[in-house]
Motif scaffolding. Structure first.
Motif, short mmCIF file in Angstrom:
data_model
loop_
_atom_site.label_atom_id
_atom_site.label_comp_id
_atom_site.label_asym_id
_atom_site.label_seq_id
_atom_site.Cartn_x
_atom_site.Cartn_y
_atom_site.Cartn_z
N ILE A 161 0.85 -1.20 0.00
CA ILE A 161 0.00 0.00 0.00
C ILE A 161 0.88 1.25 0.00
O ILE A 161 0.66 2.19 -0.77
N HIS A 162 1.90 1.22 0.84
CA HIS A 162 2.82 2.36 0.91
C HIS A 162 3.51 2.59 -0.44
O HIS A 162 3.59 3.72 -0.93
N LYS A 163 3.95 1.51 -1.06
CA LYS A 163 4.62 1.62 -2.37
C LYS A 163 3.66 2.17 -3.43
O LYS A 163 4.02 3.02 -4.25
N HIS A 164 2.43 1.65 -3.39
CA HIS A 164 1.42 2.08 -4.35
C HIS A 164 1.17 3.59 -4.21
O HIS A 164 1.13 4.32 -5.21
N GLU A 165 1.02 4.04 -2.98
CA GLU A 165 0.77 5.47 -2.75
C GLU A 165 1.95 6.33 -3.20
O GLU A 165 1.77 7.38 -3.83
N GLN A 166 3.15 5.86 -2.89
CA GLN A 166 4.33 6.66 -3.28
C GLN A 166 4.49 6.69 -4.80
O GLN A 166 4.92 7.71 -5.35
N MET A 167 4.11 5.60 -5.45
CA MET A 167 4.17 5.59 -6.91
C MET A 167 3.21 6.64 -7.47
O MET A 167 3.56 7.45 -8.33
N LEU A 168 1.97 6.66 -6.92
CA LEU A 168 0.97 7.61 -7.41
C LEU A 168 1.38 9.06 -7.11
O LEU A 168 1.22 9.95 -7.95
N ILE A 169 1.92 9.28 -5.91
CA ILE A 169 2.32 10.64 -5.53
C ILE A 169 3.52 11.10 -6.37
O ILE A 169 3.59 12.26 -6.79
N GLY A 170 4.42 10.18 -6.66
CA GLY A 170 5.54 10.50 -7.53
C GLY A 170 5.05 10.92 -8.91
O GLY A 170 5.51 11.92 -9.48
N TYR A 171 4.09 10.18 -9.41
CA TYR A 171 3.48 10.48 -10.71
C TYR A 171 2.80 11.84 -10.68
O TYR A 171 2.94 12.66 -11.59
N LEU A 172 2.07 12.10 -9.62
CA LEU A 172 1.35 13.38 -9.47
C LEU A 172 2.34 14.55 -9.38
O LEU A 172 2.17 15.57 -10.05
N LEU A 173 3.39 14.38 -8.57
CA LEU A 173 4.35 15.48 -8.39
C LEU A 173 5.06 15.81 -9.70
O LEU A 173 5.34 16.97 -9.98
N LYS A 174 5.33 14.77 -10.47
CA LYS A 174 6.00 15.00 -11.75
C LYS A 174 5.11 15.85 -12.67
O LYS A 174 5.56 16.80 -13.29
N GLN A 175 3.82 15.50 -12.69
CA GLN A 175 2.89 16.26 -13.54
C GLN A 175 2.68 17.68 -12.99
O GLN A 175 2.55 18.62 -13.75
N PHE A 176 2.64 17.77 -11.68
CA PHE A 176 2.49 19.10 -11.05
C PHE A 176 3.65 20.02 -11.44
O PHE A 176 3.46 21.19 -11.65
N SER A 177 4.87 19.43 -11.49
CA SER A 177 6.05 20.25 -11.77
C SER A 177 5.98 20.86 -13.17
O SER A 177 6.68 21.82 -13.48
N GLU A 178 5.13 20.28 -14.01
CA GLU A 178 5.02 20.80 -15.38
C GLU A 178 3.92 21.86 -15.51
O GLU A 178 3.72 22.44 -16.57
N LEU A 179 3.19 22.10 -14.42
CA LEU A 179 2.13 23.12 -14.46
C LEU A 179 2.67 24.45 -13.93
O LEU A 179 3.16 24.52 -12.81
#
Lengths: 401, 121
Positions: free
Chosen positions: A294-312
Motif C-alpha cells: 500500500i505504501h509503495k502504491h501510494e508513493q508511486m501515485l504521488i511521484g506520478y502526481l508530483l512530476k505532472q504538477f512540476s510541469e504546471l
C-alpha cells in the motif's frame, strides 16, 4: 498494483465517474466491510460483555477478536494496550485527560510541532493553559521537514512530546522512531498521531517505541465512529479514566468504586460494536493487500502526481519534492486562484479533493497561506485518477486566466 | 464546470468593486469562514441617515469576493432600518446563481451579509 480493487468498492460502481482523491479525509469502504456491518445487525446484533445467550457471547467474542487483530496490526505487546475510542481526536484527548491530567504540573514543558492537526494541538494547548504549563512548538524547514536542531533544543526537559507520523497537510513522513528516542532521552513520553500513517504503511509500535499512538478506523476502510488508542500498558495503568460509568467500573458501593482492568477502564458505555466488527474486516482486507504494498502504491501515485504538477505553471506544492519522503497526499496552491474555487470547480468534474486549512491552521500560517487544496490517494486510486485531476486543473487555470 | 463560475463572477473576482478600507467608518466588522479560511472586512460610512460609502477587504474565493462586490454596491443609499431588514434571499438574488445544492458555497456567498449584521449589531 491493485488494478482490480475498485470493484470491491460499491461507491465506484454506483458513481462510475467518481474521482475520489480525498482519502486523507476519509477512505471509501469495501463491500466486505459494509457486508460485515450488515451481517452483524441482521444476524448477530446483541450488546457485548453482558448477555449469557449465544448472540451476546458471539458479539463479545467477535469484538475482542478485533482487538487482537488490531494488536497484531500495530504489533502491540498485549491486547490490553488497544483501547477502542470514537476517532483519532478522542484518542488524543484521552491521553491528554488520562495521562496529562495526572502528570503535567505547573511550568512543565509540552512539545508539539507546527505541522500538527488541530486534534493534536488544541488538546495540548488546553492542557498547558489549565495546568499553567508551557506549550512549545517545533518548527519545520521550508521543505516541510521537522527542524531537527529546533526539535532537539525544544524537547530538553520536556514532559510530553507529541507529533504526527505523516502530516495531513505537508504529506511529509516524520522519522518518529528517531524523534521518540530523542524525546525519551529527555524523560518525556512520546504521543504519536498516526491518523495519516497507520492506514497506509506498516506500523510497529514497539519499533517506534512510542508511548501512545492514536488513529481512526474510517481512514483505513472501516466504518465511522471507531478510533483506536494504543498505549503502553504501564502508562495506561497509571492513567485515570475520565468518562465514568458502565463497563469502566469493577465495583461500586454507595461510598466508593474501583476501576475496571485494562482496556475496559477506558471504554465506558456501549461502544459502536458494528463499527468494531467492520474494523476487523478492514484490517483483514488491508493485511491481504500488504501494508508495504500500500505504501509503495501510494508513493508511486504521488511521484506520478508530483512530476505532472512540476510541469504546471503557477502551481506551488507544500512539503518535500521527493515522493519517497511522503505519504499519500499533496497540498498545493494555484497562483491567484483560491483553493475553495479550485476544489469547487474540480467538484463539477466529479473530482473530490479537499480545500481549506485541513484543520491545521498553524502550518498554513507558517507558510503564509490562508488555505490550500489537497489531493490524497489510497489503495483504489490509479494513475488515471491523477490524469483527470491534472486535466481539470488546467481547465481551472484557463477559466481564471 | 461553468454553472457557478460564470464570466461575471470571475470578472468580479479579478476586478472587485468597492475593495479597500476606509478611515473612520461608522460601522465596521470582520468575519471569518472557518471552513475555507475566507476573511471579509466590511466598512460603512453614513451621512444624513443613509449609507454613502461601503468598502470591503480581505481574501476569499471567487464566490465570496463577487458576492461582496455586488453586496457593497447594493448597500449604498440605504438607511439603517433598510440594512437591518436585508435577508439571505436578497444577497443570493444579487449573485444570480443557484447555490441551493451547495451549502458550503452558500456560506461563502453570505459572508458579506454576516459582516453587515455584525457591524450594525
Amino acid at each position: 498494483m491493485f488494478n482490480n480493487i475498485k470493484k470491491d468498492f460499491p461507491i465506484f460502481l454506483n458513481i462510475p465517474d467518481l474521482v475520489y482523491l480525498d482519502s486523507a479525509a476519509t477512505s471509501q469502504k469495501p463491500q466486505q466491510v459494509i457486508d460485515s456491518v450488515t451481517k452483524f445487525y441482521s444476524k448477530e446484533n446483541a450488546n457485548i460483555a453482558r448477555g449469557l445467550y449465544k448472540i451476546a457471547e458471539d458479539a463479545t467474542m467477535n469484538y475482542e477478536q478485533v482487538r487482537s487483530k488490531v494488536q497484531k496490526f500495530v504489533n502491540a505487546k498485549s491486547s490490553n494496550e488497544i483501547i477502542f475510542t470514537q476517532n483519532t481526536t478522542s484518542s488524543l484527548n484521552a491521553v491528554m485527560r488520562g495521562w496529562g491530567e495526572n502528570f503535567v504540573k505547573k511550568h512543565d514543558k509540552i512539545v508539539t510541532t507546527v505541522m500538527e492537526h488541530h486534534s493534536n494541538f488544541v488538546p495540548w494547548q488546553f492542557l498547558a493553559k489549565r495546568k499553567q504549563a508551557n506549550l512549545v512548538v517545533v518548527d519545520v524547514d521550508d521543505d516541510g521537514q521537522i527542524d531537527l536542531g529546533d526539535f532537539e533544543k525544544k524537547v530538553k526537559d520536556s514532559k510530553i512530546v507529541t507529533l504526527s507520523t505523516v502530516s495531513n497537510v505537508l504529506g511529509v513522513i516524520n522519522n518518529v522512531n528517531k524523534l521518540c528516542d530523542i524525546a525519551h532521552e529527555q524523560g518525556a513520553i512520546c504521543v504519536v498521531d498516526g491518523a495519516q500513517s497507520v492506514p497506509s504503511m506498516p506500523t510497529d509500535v514497539q519499533k517506534i517505541n512510542c508511548d501512545f499512538l492514536a488513529f481512526s478506523g474510517h481512514k483505513m476502510l472501516a466504518p465511522f465512529g471507531i478510533g483506536i488508542l494504543y498505549g503502553k500498558e504501564e502508562l495506561l495503568e497509571k492513567s485515570d479514566p475520565f468518562v465514568y460509568g458502565s463497563q469502566m467500573i469493577r465495583k461500586v458501593t454507595q461510598k466508593e468504586n474501583e476501576w475496571n482492568d485494562l482496556p475496559y477502564k477506558f471504554e465506558p458505555g456501549t461502544p459502536d460494536i458494528s463499527a468494531v466488527i467492520g474494523l476487523g474486516k478492514a484490517v483483514d482486507y488491508l493485511s491481504v493487500l500488504g501494508m508495504d504494498n500500500i505504501h509503495k502504491h501510494e508513493q508511486m501515485l504521488i511521484g506520478y502526481l508530483l512530476k505532472q504538477f512540476s510541469e504546471l505553471d503557477g502551481l506551488n506544492v507544500l512539503g518535500p519534492e521527493n515522493s519517497k519522503q511522503r505519504g499519500g497526499l499533496v497540498s498545493f496552491s494555484l497562483d491567484k486562484i483560491h483553493s475553495h474555487d479550485v476544489a469547487a470547480m474540480l467538484a463539477e468534474d466529479n473530482i473530490c479533493v479537499r480545500s481549506g486549512h485541513h484543520c491545521a491552521m498553524p502550518i498554513h500560517e507558517r507558510f503564509g497561506l490562508a488555505a490550500t487544496t489537497r489531493a490524497s490517494v489510497y489503495v483504489y486510486n490509479q494513475k488515471e485518477d491523477i490524469d483527470k485531476l491534472i486535466n481539470s486543473l488546467k481547465q481551472v487555470q484557463k477559466v481564471f486566466s | 464546470m461553468d454553472d457557478i463560475y460564470q464570466e461575471f463572477i470571475i470578472e468580479l473576482y479579478k476586478n472587485p468593486m468597492n475593495f479597500g478600507r476606509m478611515a473612520k467608518p461608522d460601522y465596521h466588522a470582520e468575519v471569518h469562514n472557518s471552513t475555507c479560511g475566507d476573511r471579509i472586512e466590511l466598512s460603512l460610512k453614513m451621512k444624513s441617515g443613509i449609507i454613502v460609502d461601503v468598502k470591503f477587504a480581505g481574501s476569499g474565493c471567487a464566490i465570496s469576493q463577487a458576492s461582496s462586490s455586488l453586496f457593497t454596491e447594493y448597500l449604498k443609499g440605504k438607511t439603517l432600518d433598510q440594512l437591518k431588514k436585508i435577508d439571505k434571499q436578497e444577497v443570493l438574488a444579487l449573485l444570480k446563481i443557484d447555490l441551493s445544492k451547495n451549502p458550503s458555497r452558500m456560506k461563502c456567498a453570505l459572508l458579506p451579509l454576516d459582516a453587515l449584521k455584525k457591524s450594525i449589531k
